[in-house]
Design a protein around this motif. Sequence first.
Motif, PDB file in Angstrom:
ATOM      1  N   ILE A 162      36.148 -20.053  -6.033  1.00  4.37           N
ATOM      2  CA  ILE A 162      35.693 -18.907  -6.804  1.00  4.37           C
ATOM      3  C   ILE A 162      34.329 -19.277  -7.375  1.00  4.37           C
ATOM      4  CG2 ILE A 162      37.025 -19.648  -8.816  1.00  4.37           C
ATOM      5  CD1 ILE A 162      37.306 -16.741  -9.597  1.00  4.37           C
ATOM      6  N   LEU A 163      33.367 -18.392  -7.214  1.00  2.00           N
ATOM      7  CA  LEU A 163      31.989 -18.649  -7.618  1.00  2.00           C
ATOM      8  C   LEU A 163      31.574 -17.676  -8.717  1.00  2.00           C
ATOM      9  CD1 LEU A 163      30.414 -19.017  -4.073  1.00  2.00           C
ATOM     10  CD2 LEU A 163      31.363 -20.819  -5.510  1.00  2.00           C
ATOM     11  N   PHE A 164      30.748 -18.152  -9.642  1.00  4.04           N
ATOM     12  CA  PHE A 164      30.256 -17.338 -10.752  1.00  4.04           C
ATOM     13  C   PHE A 164      28.734 -17.321 -10.749  1.00  4.04           C
ATOM     14  CE2 PHE A 164      34.384 -18.947 -12.038  1.00  4.04           C
ATOM     15  CZ  PHE A 164      34.993 -17.832 -12.577  1.00  4.04           C
ATOM     16  N   HIS A 165      28.183 -16.184 -11.193  1.00  2.00           N
ATOM     17  CA  HIS A 165      26.724 -16.077 -11.343  1.00  2.00           C
ATOM     18  C   HIS A 165      26.403 -14.952 -12.313  1.00  2.00           C
ATOM     19  CE1 HIS A 165      22.651 -16.976 -10.437  1.00  2.00           C
ATOM     20  NE2 HIS A 165      22.994 -17.731  -9.391  1.00  2.00           N
ATOM     21  N   THR A 166      25.144 -14.890 -12.677  1.00  2.00           N
ATOM     22  CA  THR A 166      24.667 -13.791 -13.515  1.00  2.00           C
ATOM     23  C   THR A 166      24.675 -12.516 -12.675  1.00  2.00           C
ATOM     24  OG1 THR A 166      22.391 -14.295 -12.898  1.00  2.00           O
ATOM     25  CG2 THR A 166      23.214 -15.309 -14.929  1.00  2.00           C
ATOM     26  N   PRO A 167      24.692 -11.331 -13.297  1.00  2.00           N
ATOM     27  CA  PRO A 167      24.774 -10.094 -12.516  1.00  2.00           C
ATOM     28  C   PRO A 167      23.690  -9.942 -11.445  1.00  2.00           C
ATOM     29  CG  PRO A 167      25.245  -9.628 -14.788  1.00  2.00           C
ATOM     30  CD  PRO A 167      24.813 -11.069 -14.729  1.00  2.00           C
ATOM     31  N   GLY A 168      22.504 -10.457 -11.690  1.00  2.00           N
ATOM     32  CA  GLY A 168      21.436 -10.339 -10.700  1.00  2.00           C
ATOM     33  C   GLY A 168      21.281 -11.571  -9.836  1.00  2.00           C
ATOM     34  N   GLY A 169      22.180 -12.543  -9.991  1.00  8.32           N
ATOM     35  CA  GLY A 169      22.055 -13.822  -9.300  1.00  8.32           C
ATOM     36  C   GLY A 169      22.530 -13.804  -7.866  1.00  8.32           C
ATOM     37  N   ASN A 170      22.199 -14.884  -7.161  1.00  9.74           N
ATOM     38  CA  ASN A 170      22.528 -15.042  -5.754  1.00  9.74           C
ATOM     39  C   ASN A 170      23.626 -16.094  -5.617  1.00  9.74           C
ATOM     40  OD1 ASN A 170      22.599 -15.630  -3.034  1.00  9.74           O
ATOM     41  ND2 ASN A 170      20.381 -15.683  -2.801  1.00  9.74           N
ATOM     42  N   PHE A 171      24.710 -15.760  -4.959  1.00 10.04           N
ATOM     43  CA  PHE A 171      25.837 -16.677  -4.840  1.00 10.04           C
ATOM     44  C   PHE A 171      25.571 -17.853  -3.915  1.00 10.04           C
ATOM     45  CE2 PHE A 171      28.425 -13.057  -6.429  1.00 10.04           C
ATOM     46  CZ  PHE A 171      28.975 -13.721  -7.521  1.00 10.04           C
ATOM     47  N   SER A 172      24.432 -17.883  -3.230  1.00  6.32           N
ATOM     48  CA  SER A 172      24.119 -19.059  -2.423  1.00  6.32           C
ATOM     49  C   SER A 172      23.834 -20.260  -3.323  1.00  6.32           C
ATOM     50  CB  SER A 172      22.938 -18.788  -1.498  1.00  6.32           C
ATOM     51  OG  SER A 172      21.777 -18.537  -2.261  1.00  6.32           O
ATOM     52  N   GLN A 173      23.503 -19.991  -4.593  1.00  2.00           N
ATOM     53  CA  GLN A 173      23.321 -21.039  -5.596  1.00  2.00           C
ATOM     54  C   GLN A 173      24.038 -20.608  -6.877  1.00  2.00           C
ATOM     55  OE1 GLN A 173      19.066 -21.413  -5.838  1.00  2.00           O
ATOM     56  NE2 GLN A 173      19.041 -22.964  -4.248  1.00  2.00           N
ATOM     57  N   PRO A 174      25.377 -20.679  -6.888  1.00  2.00           N
ATOM     58  CA  PRO A 174      26.128 -20.206  -8.053  1.00  2.00           C
ATOM     59  C   PRO A 174      25.880 -21.076  -9.283  1.00  2.00           C
ATOM     60  CG  PRO A 174      27.569 -21.375  -6.551  1.00  2.00           C
ATOM     61  CD  PRO A 174      26.233 -21.273  -5.869  1.00  2.00           C
ATOM     62  N   ILE A 175      26.098 -20.492 -10.477  1.00  2.00           N
ATOM     63  CA  ILE A 175      25.961 -21.291 -11.693  1.00  2.00           C
ATOM     64  C   ILE A 175      27.210 -22.138 -11.926  1.00  2.00           C
ATOM     65  CG2 ILE A 175      24.322 -19.746 -12.817  1.00  2.00           C
ATOM     66  CD1 ILE A 175      26.684 -18.659 -14.490  1.00  2.00           C
ATOM     67  N   HIS A 176      28.323 -21.741 -11.303  1.00  2.00           N
ATOM     68  CA  HIS A 176      29.557 -22.509 -11.444  1.00  2.00           C
ATOM     69  C   HIS A 176      30.513 -22.153 -10.307  1.00  2.00           C
ATOM     70  CE1 HIS A 176      32.091 -25.078 -13.946  1.00  2.00           C
ATOM     71  NE2 HIS A 176      33.105 -24.323 -13.593  1.00  2.00           N
ATOM     72  N   GLY A 177      31.289 -23.116  -9.868  1.00  2.00           N
ATOM     73  CA  GLY A 177      32.292 -22.888  -8.832  1.00  2.00           C
ATOM     74  C   GLY A 177      33.555 -23.658  -9.144  1.00  2.00           C
ATOM     75  N   ILE A 178      34.701 -23.091  -8.772  1.00  2.00           N
ATOM     76  CA  ILE A 178      35.991 -23.721  -9.016  1.00  2.00           C
ATOM     77  C   ILE A 178      36.830 -23.593  -7.745  1.00  2.00           C
ATOM     78  CG2 ILE A 178      38.080 -23.745 -10.423  1.00  2.00           C
ATOM     79  CD1 ILE A 178      36.513 -22.226 -12.579  1.00  2.00           C
ATOM     80  N   VAL A 179      37.461 -24.676  -7.353  1.00  2.00           N
ATOM     81  CA  VAL A 179      38.373 -24.663  -6.203  1.00  2.00           C
ATOM     82  C   VAL A 179      39.664 -23.977  -6.637  1.00  2.00           C
ATOM     83  CG1 VAL A 179      39.675 -26.119  -4.599  1.00  2.00           C
ATOM     84  CG2 VAL A 179      37.365 -26.768  -5.292  1.00  2.00           C
ATOM     85  N   SER A 180      40.210 -23.125  -5.788  1.00  2.00           N
ATOM     86  CA  SER A 180      41.441 -22.402  -6.144  1.00  2.00           C
ATOM     87  C   SER A 180      42.635 -23.356  -6.217  1.00  2.00           C
ATOM     88  CB  SER A 180      41.711 -21.269  -5.149  1.00  2.00           C
ATOM     89  OG  SER A 180      42.167 -21.794  -3.926  1.00  2.00           O
ATOM     90  N   ARG A 181      43.780 -22.819  -6.577  1.00  2.00           N
ATOM     91  CA  ARG A 181      45.001 -23.609  -6.756  1.00  2.00           C
ATOM     92  C   ARG A 181      45.396 -24.332  -5.471  1.00  2.00           C
ATOM     93  NH1 ARG A 181      47.742 -24.124 -11.593  1.00  2.00           N
ATOM     94  NH2 ARG A 181      49.579 -24.226 -10.312  1.00  2.00           N
ATOM     95  N   ASN A 182      46.188 -25.384  -5.616  1.00  2.00           N
ATOM     96  CA  ASN A 182      46.709 -26.150  -4.494  1.00  2.00           C
ATOM     97  C   ASN A 182      45.574 -26.684  -3.617  1.00  2.00           C
ATOM     98  OD1 ASN A 182      48.562 -27.355  -2.808  1.00  2.00           O
ATOM     99  ND2 ASN A 182      49.174 -25.456  -1.792  1.00  2.00           N
ATOM    100  N   ASN A 183      44.573 -27.273  -4.277  1.00  2.00           N
ATOM    101  CA  ASN A 183      43.409 -27.858  -3.595  1.00  2.00           C
ATOM    102  C   ASN A 183      42.667 -26.857  -2.715  1.00  2.00           C
ATOM    103  OD1 ASN A 183      43.742 -30.454  -4.712  1.00  2.00           O
ATOM    104  ND2 ASN A 183      45.313 -30.909  -3.182  1.00  2.00           N
ATOM    105  N   GLY A 184      42.640 -25.595  -3.148  1.00  2.00           N
ATOM    106  CA  GLY A 184      41.876 -24.582  -2.437  1.00  2.00           C
ATOM    107  C   GLY A 184      42.668 -23.724  -1.475  1.00  2.00           C
ATOM    108  N   LEU A 185      43.953 -23.975  -1.317  1.00  2.00           N
ATOM    109  CA  LEU A 185      44.740 -23.238  -0.329  1.00  2.00           C
ATOM    110  C   LEU A 185      45.304 -21.918  -0.843  1.00  2.00           C
ATOM    111  CD1 LEU A 185      46.659 -26.219   1.305  1.00  2.00           C
ATOM    112  CD2 LEU A 185      44.785 -24.889   2.292  1.00  2.00           C
ATOM    113  N   GLU A 186      45.374 -21.734  -2.146  1.00  2.00           N
ATOM    114  CA  GLU A 186      45.960 -20.514  -2.713  1.00  2.00           C
ATOM    115  C   GLU A 186      44.894 -19.437  -2.923  1.00  2.00           C
ATOM    116  OE1 GLU A 186      49.179 -20.103  -3.149  1.00  2.00           O
ATOM    117  OE2 GLU A 186      49.745 -22.164  -2.720  1.00  2.00           O
ATOM    118  N   ASN A 187      45.348 -18.184  -2.992  1.00  2.00           N
ATOM    119  CA  ASN A 187      44.429 -17.065  -3.186  1.00  2.00           C
ATOM    120  C   ASN A 187      44.412 -16.609  -4.652  1.00  2.00           C
ATOM    121  OD1 ASN A 187      47.095 -16.018  -2.816  1.00  2.00           O
ATOM    122  ND2 ASN A 187      46.202 -13.982  -2.585  1.00  2.00           N
ATOM    123  N   TRP A 188      44.562 -17.557  -5.555  1.00  2.00           N
ATOM    124  CA  TRP A 188      44.486 -17.260  -6.985  1.00  2.00           C
ATOM    125  C   TRP A 188      44.219 -18.542  -7.763  1.00  2.00           C
ATOM    126  CZ3 TRP A 188      47.865 -19.389 -10.602  1.00  2.00           C
ATOM    127  CH2 TRP A 188      48.959 -20.054 -10.077  1.00  2.00           C
TER     128      TRP A 188
END
Length: 191
Positions: free
Chosen positions: A80-106
Amino acid sequence: MKYVLIKMKLLLISFFLLYFASGCKNSTNDIPNRQELKGAVSVLSFPENNHTVILEKEDSIRFKWEPLPKEGEEKVYYDILFHTPGGNFSQPIHGIVSRNNGLENWIKVAHLDLDKIAAKAGIEPEKQGDIKWTVRASYMGMKGNLSLSSNVLKINRITRPKVAINVVASLKENSLKVNWVKPEMVKNLKE
């Protein structure tokens, strides 16, 4: 005699090399291109667009999205990636791997972590601002596909009141007494 032995060794090595080379297939045709997923996450389920979160207590919010359809044995990993409303997700301000080492959809994200992300987005304490989020799906360690959509999350950063604790311990009674003191009284305690 030595000359004959050396010649036989070379002939034997040549034979094995020719045998193994003829048995190998072109590896570029056998290995699928793992960098290309067939699609991207299309539905970001929760939080919905323009959902408001008040960061005033120790709580968390659940982010959820529709998973990609499973194809064969390949595992799809999500960030899951975060950015400012006008930002570009190719360089997110923050990213988090989803549950179960990235395998879950939440994933559940703590309000404390959202507060840090809001600060990275430039939202000042005691102010409201927006951040947007999306999902990147990929094969392990390979380039991923960004979701086709992103949702805006309205963040209210509320500064928690600073509370001083006045602890009185009594060794004779083996007890501990805790007094919660209002912030304005901290000044009086120091004097």
